[in-house]
Design a protein around this motif. Structure first.
Motif, PDB file in Angstrom:
ATOM      1  N   ASP A  94      34.402 -15.911   3.499  1.00  0.00           N
ATOM      2  CA  ASP A  94      36.116 -16.324   3.537  1.00  0.00           C
ATOM      3  C   ASP A  94      36.888 -14.985   4.194  1.00  0.00           C
ATOM      4  N   ARG A  95      36.489 -13.755   3.293  1.00  0.00           N
ATOM      5  CA  ARG A  95      37.211 -12.512   3.867  1.00  0.00           C
ATOM      6  C   ARG A  95      37.019 -12.032   5.248  1.00  0.00           C
ATOM      7  N   ILE A  96      35.660 -12.509   5.722  1.00  0.00           N
ATOM      8  CA  ILE A  96      35.366 -12.252   7.284  1.00  0.00           C
ATOM      9  C   ILE A  96      36.317 -13.060   8.092  1.00  0.00           C
ATOM     10  N   ARG A  97      36.372 -14.383   7.694  1.00  0.00           N
ATOM     11  CA  ARG A  97      37.204 -15.454   8.565  1.00  0.00           C
ATOM     12  C   ARG A  97      38.692 -14.869   8.605  1.00  0.00           C
ATOM     13  N   ALA A  98      39.103 -14.442   7.262  1.00  0.00           N
ATOM     14  CA  ALA A  98      40.528 -14.034   7.265  1.00  0.00           C
ATOM     15  C   ALA A  98      40.746 -12.827   8.035  1.00  0.00           C
ATOM     16  N   LEU A  99      39.839 -11.859   8.286  1.00  0.00           N
ATOM     17  CA  LEU A  99      39.841 -10.396   8.919  1.00  0.00           C
ATOM     18  C   LEU A  99      39.625 -10.993  10.461  1.00  0.00           C
ATOM     19  N   THR A 100      39.110 -11.708  10.791  1.00  0.00           N
ATOM     20  CA  THR A 100      38.783 -11.974  12.143  1.00  0.00           C
ATOM     21  C   THR A 100      40.050 -12.732  12.772  1.00  0.00           C
ATOM     22  N   ALA A 101      40.612 -13.573  12.112  1.00  0.00           N
ATOM     23  CA  ALA A 101      42.069 -14.144  12.261  1.00  0.00           C
ATOM     24  C   ALA A 101      42.923 -12.831  12.709  1.00  0.00           C
ATOM     25  N   LEU A 102      42.998 -11.871  11.653  1.00  0.00           N
ATOM     26  CA  LEU A 102      43.835 -10.991  11.663  1.00  0.00           C
ATOM     27  C   LEU A 102      43.512  -9.909  12.733  1.00  0.00           C
TER      28      LEU A 102
ATOM     29  N   ARG B  76      63.233   4.200  21.065  1.00  0.00           N
ATOM     30  CA  ARG B  76      62.477   5.400  21.384  1.00  0.00           C
ATOM     31  C   ARG B  76      60.942   4.724  22.061  1.00  0.00           C
ATOM     32  N   ASP B  77      60.315   5.728  22.404  1.00  0.00           N
ATOM     33  CA  ASP B  77      59.058   4.912  22.972  1.00  0.00           C
ATOM     34  C   ASP B  77      57.876   4.334  21.999  1.00  0.00           C
ATOM     35  N   CYS B  78      57.598   3.112  22.213  1.00  0.00           N
ATOM     36  CA  CYS B  78      56.784   2.573  21.188  1.00  0.00           C
ATOM     37  C   CYS B  78      55.383   2.906  21.362  1.00  0.00           C
ATOM     38  N   ALA B  79      55.104   4.043  21.877  1.00  0.00           N
ATOM     39  CA  ALA B  79      53.492   4.314  21.947  1.00  0.00           C
ATOM     40  C   ALA B  79      52.885   4.764  20.621  1.00  0.00           C
ATOM     41  N   ALA B  80      53.813   5.139  19.755  1.00  0.00           N
ATOM     42  CA  ALA B  80      53.411   5.361  18.307  1.00  0.00           C
ATOM     43  C   ALA B  80      52.997   4.417  17.681  1.00  0.00           C
ATOM     44  N   VAL B  81      53.905   3.233  17.701  1.00  0.00           N
ATOM     45  CA  VAL B  81      53.735   1.945  16.844  1.00  0.00           C
ATOM     46  C   VAL B  81      52.534   1.254  17.548  1.00  0.00           C
ATOM     47  N   ASP B  82      52.364   1.212  18.854  1.00  0.00           N
ATOM     48  CA  ASP B  82      51.185   0.921  19.564  1.00  0.00           C
ATOM     49  C   ASP B  82      49.901   1.432  18.945  1.00  0.00           C
ATOM     50  N   ALA B  83      49.872   2.817  18.731  1.00  0.00           N
ATOM     51  CA  ALA B  83      48.682   3.455  18.297  1.00  0.00           C
ATOM     52  C   ALA B  83      48.470   3.056  16.945  1.00  0.00           C
ATOM     53  N   MET B  84      49.486   2.973  16.359  1.00  0.00           N
ATOM     54  CA  MET B  84      49.146   2.471  14.890  1.00  0.00           C
ATOM     55  C   MET B  84      48.559   0.969  14.901  1.00  0.00           C
ATOM     56  N   ALA B  85      48.930   0.354  15.572  1.00  0.00           N
ATOM     57  CA  ALA B  85      48.494  -1.130  15.787  1.00  0.00           C
ATOM     58  C   ALA B  85      46.918  -0.960  16.141  1.00  0.00           C
ATOM     59  N   ARG B  86      46.491  -0.318  17.031  1.00  0.00           N
ATOM     60  CA  ARG B  86      45.309  -0.185  17.642  1.00  0.00           C
ATOM     61  C   ARG B  86      44.395   0.394  16.505  1.00  0.00           C
ATOM     62  N   ARG B  87      44.951   1.589  15.873  1.00  0.00           N
ATOM     63  CA  ARG B  87      44.127   2.309  14.835  1.00  0.00           C
ATOM     64  C   ARG B  87      43.684   1.134  13.949  1.00  0.00           C
ATOM     65  N   HIS B  88      44.779   0.414  13.484  1.00  0.00           N
ATOM     66  CA  HIS B  88      44.562  -0.565  12.377  1.00  0.00           C
ATOM     67  C   HIS B  88      43.619  -1.528  12.875  1.00  0.00           C
ATOM     68  N   ARG B  89      43.880  -2.159  14.121  1.00  0.00           N
ATOM     69  CA  ARG B  89      42.918  -3.210  14.671  1.00  0.00           C
ATOM     70  C   ARG B  89      41.505  -2.588  14.511  1.00  0.00           C
ATOM     71  N   ASP B  90      41.278  -1.457  14.778  1.00  0.00           N
ATOM     72  CA  ASP B  90      39.939  -0.808  15.015  1.00  0.00           C
ATOM     73  C   ASP B  90      39.341  -0.816  13.514  1.00  0.00           C
ATOM     74  N   ALA B  91      40.077  -0.239  12.396  1.00  0.00           N
ATOM     75  CA  ALA B  91      39.809  -0.397  11.073  1.00  0.00           C
ATOM     76  C   ALA B  91      39.246  -1.750  10.785  1.00  0.00           C
ATOM     77  N   VAL B  92      40.190  -2.925  11.244  1.00  0.00           N
ATOM     78  CA  VAL B  92      39.791  -4.121  10.689  1.00  0.00           C
ATOM     79  C   VAL B  92      38.415  -4.754  11.216  1.00  0.00           C
ATOM     80  N   ALA B  93      38.137  -4.104  12.570  1.00  0.00           N
ATOM     81  CA  ALA B  93      36.850  -4.667  13.301  1.00  0.00           C
ATOM     82  C   ALA B  93      35.500  -3.810  12.582  1.00  0.00           C
ATOM     83  N   ASP B  94      35.911  -2.857  12.113  1.00  0.00           N
ATOM     84  CA  ASP B  94      34.971  -2.036  11.439  1.00  0.00           C
ATOM     85  C   ASP B  94      34.606  -2.651  10.130  1.00  0.00           C
ATOM     86  N   ARG B  95      35.887  -2.905   9.450  1.00  0.00           N
ATOM     87  CA  ARG B  95      35.659  -3.734   8.035  1.00  0.00           C
ATOM     88  C   ARG B  95      34.921  -5.313   8.102  1.00  0.00           C
ATOM     89  N   ILE B  96      35.060  -5.881   9.405  1.00  0.00           N
ATOM     90  CA  ILE B  96      34.377  -6.896   9.688  1.00  0.00           C
ATOM     91  C   ILE B  96      32.916  -6.865  10.003  1.00  0.00           C
TER      92      ILE B  96
END
Lengths: 138, 138
Positions: A94-102, B76-96
DNA sequence: CGCGATACCTGTAATCATTACAGGTTCCAA
DNA sequence: TTGGAACCTGTAATGATTACAGGTATCGCG
């Protein structure tokens, strides 16, 4: 007979964590040296290994406690153990599904970000407006 | 003007959590009624919505604080926001990735379980012996 | 206007699984 | 025998809430 540091190295578990497991009754109280230091035997190392492995696999402390209880009462049907493992596997799925959507949503957010200023940043926009999300996460 | 309960219902965020966000400075102090009760305006609802959505997406409180700061300084330039989102996306991908490996291992564990008694239960066996795992999880 | 139920207030403590720290004692090798 | 690493206990911190206790406000209804 191990000192706590040796057990720590043998199981890759921090010394403080070992003492914590003892305090919460997950590890039995070991023997003590004359100077009151903990002295562990192989059975402690095995039990701690089991605990750490369970934790690595994402089982909660209480789940591990249950598993250990089930183990201690040997030769009883393992259906309960199996059921716990299955429940846990399903929770992980379930967690994998949620994280994939995220992850997909974060990707969309990042793609929306045109690289301009914050006023036009897709990331900020999506965070501020749930309706821009494609999936239900809640 | 909302009372805290109305804001809670509007944002699907527990009353206690709203007060907690105020205490840690994530939500601004709202106006008060004559009887000292919190009275919220739309801007509070919007900000709380942003926070909750960020939390649902797995951003930490401190990440959300950063995002809100970036937002407050508009244009102000949104590069910082974008970078945070990317870092977070990568962390999520690792978790998956980690969870997928974990799920597969739980599946193998469950398949090993022959349905006999605990003495022959594959689940217990794998938990007790790291070598029976196919992947490194640590 | 009064009553009672519900919602609100503050402050503190619990949760989960650890980790960190302070201040003192023991162990062991040189 | 000495010095420093490892050990001891007890307490507090972490992150993000949630729960509780004991008291006050608000609001609809009669």
């Amino acid at each position: 007979m191990y000192a706590i540091g040796a057990l720590s190295r043998a199981t890759d578990c921090k010394v403080e964590t070992i003492r914590y497991y003892e305090k919460i009754g997950l590890m039995p109280e070991p023997a003590r040296s004359d100077g009151n230091q903990r002295r562990y035997a192989d059975r402690h190392r095995e039990r701690l290994h089991f605990i750490r492995h369970g934790r690595e696999l994402g089982f909660s402390i209480s789940a591990i406690r249950e598993l250990l209880d089930l183990c201690d009462r040997k030769h009883r049907d393992c259906a309960a153990v199996d059921a716990m493992a299955r429940r846990h596997r399903d929770a992980v799925a379930d967690r994998i599904r949620a994280l994939t959507a995220l992850r997909d949503e974060l990707d969309r957010m990042i793609r929306r970000c045109a690289g301009g200023d914050v006023a036009h940043c897709g990331v900020i926009e999506v965070l501020g407006d749930h309706r821009l999300c494609r999936h239900d996460h809640g």
